[in-house]
Write a protein that holds these residues in place. Structure first.
Motif, PDB file in Angstrom:
ATOM      1  N   ARG A   6     -16.625  -0.999  40.126  1.00 46.22           N
ATOM      2  CA  ARG A   6     -17.250  -1.338  41.019  1.00 46.22           C
ATOM      3  C   ARG A   6     -17.889  -2.838  41.322  1.00 46.22           C
ATOM      4  O   ARG A   6     -17.905  -3.376  42.404  1.00 46.22           O
ATOM      5  CB  ARG A   6     -18.674  -0.661  40.916  1.00 46.22           C
ATOM      6  N   TYR A   7     -18.044  -3.368  40.076  1.00 42.89           N
ATOM      7  CA  TYR A   7     -18.194  -5.165  40.171  1.00 42.89           C
ATOM      8  C   TYR A   7     -17.173  -5.758  39.774  1.00 42.89           C
ATOM      9  O   TYR A   7     -16.577  -5.691  38.950  1.00 42.89           O
ATOM     10  CB  TYR A   7     -19.504  -5.300  39.006  1.00 42.89           C
ATOM     11  N   ARG A   8     -16.964  -6.518  40.833  1.00 41.43           N
ATOM     12  CA  ARG A   8     -15.692  -7.674  41.050  1.00 41.43           C
ATOM     13  C   ARG A   8     -16.275  -9.040  40.714  1.00 41.43           C
ATOM     14  O   ARG A   8     -17.010  -9.471  41.392  1.00 41.43           O
ATOM     15  CB  ARG A   8     -14.900  -7.617  41.828  1.00 41.43           C
ATOM     16  N   LEU A   9     -15.488  -9.580  39.707  1.00 43.95           N
ATOM     17  CA  LEU A   9     -15.697 -11.180  39.573  1.00 43.95           C
ATOM     18  C   LEU A   9     -14.364 -11.869  40.053  1.00 43.95           C
ATOM     19  O   LEU A   9     -13.484 -11.391  39.860  1.00 43.95           O
ATOM     20  CB  LEU A   9     -16.116 -11.631  38.155  1.00 43.95           C
ATOM     21  N   THR A  10     -14.842 -13.041  40.893  1.00 45.24           N
ATOM     22  CA  THR A  10     -13.676 -13.793  41.484  1.00 45.24           C
ATOM     23  C   THR A  10     -13.841 -15.098  40.957  1.00 45.24           C
ATOM     24  O   THR A  10     -14.667 -15.799  41.397  1.00 45.24           O
ATOM     25  CB  THR A  10     -13.239 -13.688  42.919  1.00 45.24           C
ATOM     26  N   LEU A  11     -12.855 -15.753  40.530  1.00 47.77           N
ATOM     27  CA  LEU A  11     -12.756 -17.278  40.176  1.00 47.77           C
ATOM     28  C   LEU A  11     -11.783 -17.975  41.301  1.00 47.77           C
ATOM     29  O   LEU A  11     -10.654 -17.624  41.252  1.00 47.77           O
ATOM     30  CB  LEU A  11     -12.552 -17.544  38.885  1.00 47.77           C
ATOM     31  N   VAL A  28     -22.848  -5.531  32.457  1.00 46.11           N
ATOM     32  CA  VAL A  28     -21.842  -6.118  31.820  1.00 46.11           C
ATOM     33  C   VAL A  28     -20.937  -7.246  32.651  1.00 46.11           C
ATOM     34  O   VAL A  28     -20.832  -8.395  32.360  1.00 46.11           O
ATOM     35  CB  VAL A  28     -20.591  -5.061  31.395  1.00 46.11           C
ATOM     36  N   ALA A  29     -21.090  -6.809  34.033  1.00 47.81           N
ATOM     37  CA  ALA A  29     -20.273  -7.826  34.963  1.00 47.81           C
ATOM     38  C   ALA A  29     -21.382  -9.359  35.046  1.00 47.81           C
ATOM     39  O   ALA A  29     -20.743 -10.227  35.138  1.00 47.81           O
ATOM     40  CB  ALA A  29     -20.320  -7.279  36.297  1.00 47.81           C
ATOM     41  N   ARG A  30     -22.425  -8.983  35.057  1.00 50.09           N
ATOM     42  CA  ARG A  30     -23.604 -10.133  34.973  1.00 50.09           C
ATOM     43  C   ARG A  30     -23.418 -10.899  33.862  1.00 50.09           C
ATOM     44  O   ARG A  30     -23.284 -12.238  33.799  1.00 50.09           O
ATOM     45  CB  ARG A  30     -25.070  -9.692  35.351  1.00 50.09           C
ATOM     46  N   GLY A  31     -23.184 -10.361  32.644  1.00 52.54           N
ATOM     47  CA  GLY A  31     -22.844 -11.239  31.373  1.00 52.54           C
ATOM     48  C   GLY A  31     -21.518 -11.824  31.519  1.00 52.54           C
ATOM     49  O   GLY A  31     -21.481 -13.102  31.044  1.00 52.54           O
ATOM     50  N   LYS A  32     -20.640 -11.245  32.059  1.00 47.91           N
ATOM     51  CA  LYS A  32     -19.252 -12.021  32.167  1.00 47.91           C
ATOM     52  C   LYS A  32     -19.251 -12.998  33.289  1.00 47.91           C
ATOM     53  O   LYS A  32     -18.668 -14.087  33.141  1.00 47.91           O
ATOM     54  CB  LYS A  32     -18.145 -10.992  32.690  1.00 47.91           C
ATOM     55  N   PHE A  33     -20.084 -12.913  34.369  1.00 50.01           N
ATOM     56  CA  PHE A  33     -20.386 -13.950  35.258  1.00 50.01           C
ATOM     57  C   PHE A  33     -20.954 -15.181  34.631  1.00 50.01           C
ATOM     58  O   PHE A  33     -20.444 -16.220  34.655  1.00 50.01           O
ATOM     59  CB  PHE A  33     -21.434 -13.518  35.996  1.00 50.01           C
ATOM     60  N   ALA A  34     -21.967 -14.930  33.489  1.00 53.91           N
ATOM     61  CA  ALA A  34     -22.571 -16.059  32.859  1.00 53.91           C
ATOM     62  C   ALA A  34     -21.422 -16.733  32.046  1.00 53.91           C
ATOM     63  O   ALA A  34     -21.477 -17.901  31.931  1.00 53.91           O
ATOM     64  CB  ALA A  34     -23.660 -15.612  32.066  1.00 53.91           C
ATOM     65  N   SER A  35     -20.575 -15.926  31.464  1.00 51.85           N
ATOM     66  CA  SER A  35     -19.662 -16.410  30.513  1.00 51.85           C
ATOM     67  C   SER A  35     -18.550 -17.093  31.110  1.00 51.85           C
ATOM     68  O   SER A  35     -18.101 -18.351  30.695  1.00 51.85           O
ATOM     69  CB  SER A  35     -18.845 -15.286  29.770  1.00 51.85           C
ATOM     70  N   TRP A  36     -18.372 -16.683  32.319  1.00 57.87           N
ATOM     71  CA  TRP A  36     -17.284 -17.465  33.289  1.00 57.87           C
ATOM     72  C   TRP A  36     -17.702 -18.991  33.977  1.00 57.87           C
ATOM     73  O   TRP A  36     -17.086 -19.790  33.884  1.00 57.87           O
ATOM     74  CB  TRP A  36     -16.902 -16.520  34.304  1.00 57.87           C
ATOM     75  N   VAL A  37     -19.170 -18.748  34.059  1.00 56.73           N
ATOM     76  CA  VAL A  37     -19.531 -19.943  34.659  1.00 56.73           C
ATOM     77  C   VAL A  37     -19.397 -21.151  33.395  1.00 56.73           C
ATOM     78  O   VAL A  37     -19.266 -22.296  33.723  1.00 56.73           O
ATOM     79  CB  VAL A  37     -21.030 -19.722  35.115  1.00 56.73           C
ATOM     80  N   GLY A  38     -19.715 -20.603  32.197  1.00 56.46           N
ATOM     81  CA  GLY A  38     -19.847 -21.259  31.017  1.00 56.46           C
ATOM     82  C   GLY A  38     -18.319 -22.154  30.901  1.00 56.46           C
ATOM     83  O   GLY A  38     -18.205 -23.210  30.363  1.00 56.46           O
ATOM     84  N   GLU A  39     -17.567 -21.267  31.107  1.00 61.51           N
ATOM     85  CA  GLU A  39     -16.075 -21.488  30.791  1.00 61.51           C
ATOM     86  C   GLU A  39     -15.208 -22.200  31.862  1.00 61.51           C
ATOM     87  O   GLU A  39     -14.740 -23.115  31.627  1.00 61.51           O
ATOM     88  CB  GLU A  39     -15.284 -20.120  30.171  1.00 61.51           C
TER      89      GLU A  39
END
Length: 65
Positions: A6-11, A28-39
């Motif tokens: 359902r929730y998609r992250l795209t870089l 979980v997706a919002r947590g991954k979002f924060a992680s991706w921003v940091g990385e």
């Protein structure tokens, strides 16, 4: 009912998609979002979290709400 993708992250970098991820849980997706921003958060990158069911963009970086 849980929707597995359902929730998609795209870089994207320089306008080209370079990484995607899908999660059933918004938390979980919002947590991954924060992680991706940091990385990956650097000039030229854009990270978007989208609800695939509603089509709504939930947040973006830069200019995350």
């Amino acid at each position: 009912m849980t929707i597995p993708e359902r929730y998609r992250l795209t870089l994207t970098v320089a306008g080209r998609p370079v990484q995607h991820g899908w999660w059933a849980s918004e938390a979980v997706a919002r947590g991954k979002f924060a992680s991706w921003v940091g990385e990956w958060g650097r000039p030229g990158a854009r990270i978007t979290l989208t609800d695939e069911v509603t089509g709504e963009t939930l947040t973006t970086w830069p200019n995350a709400e």
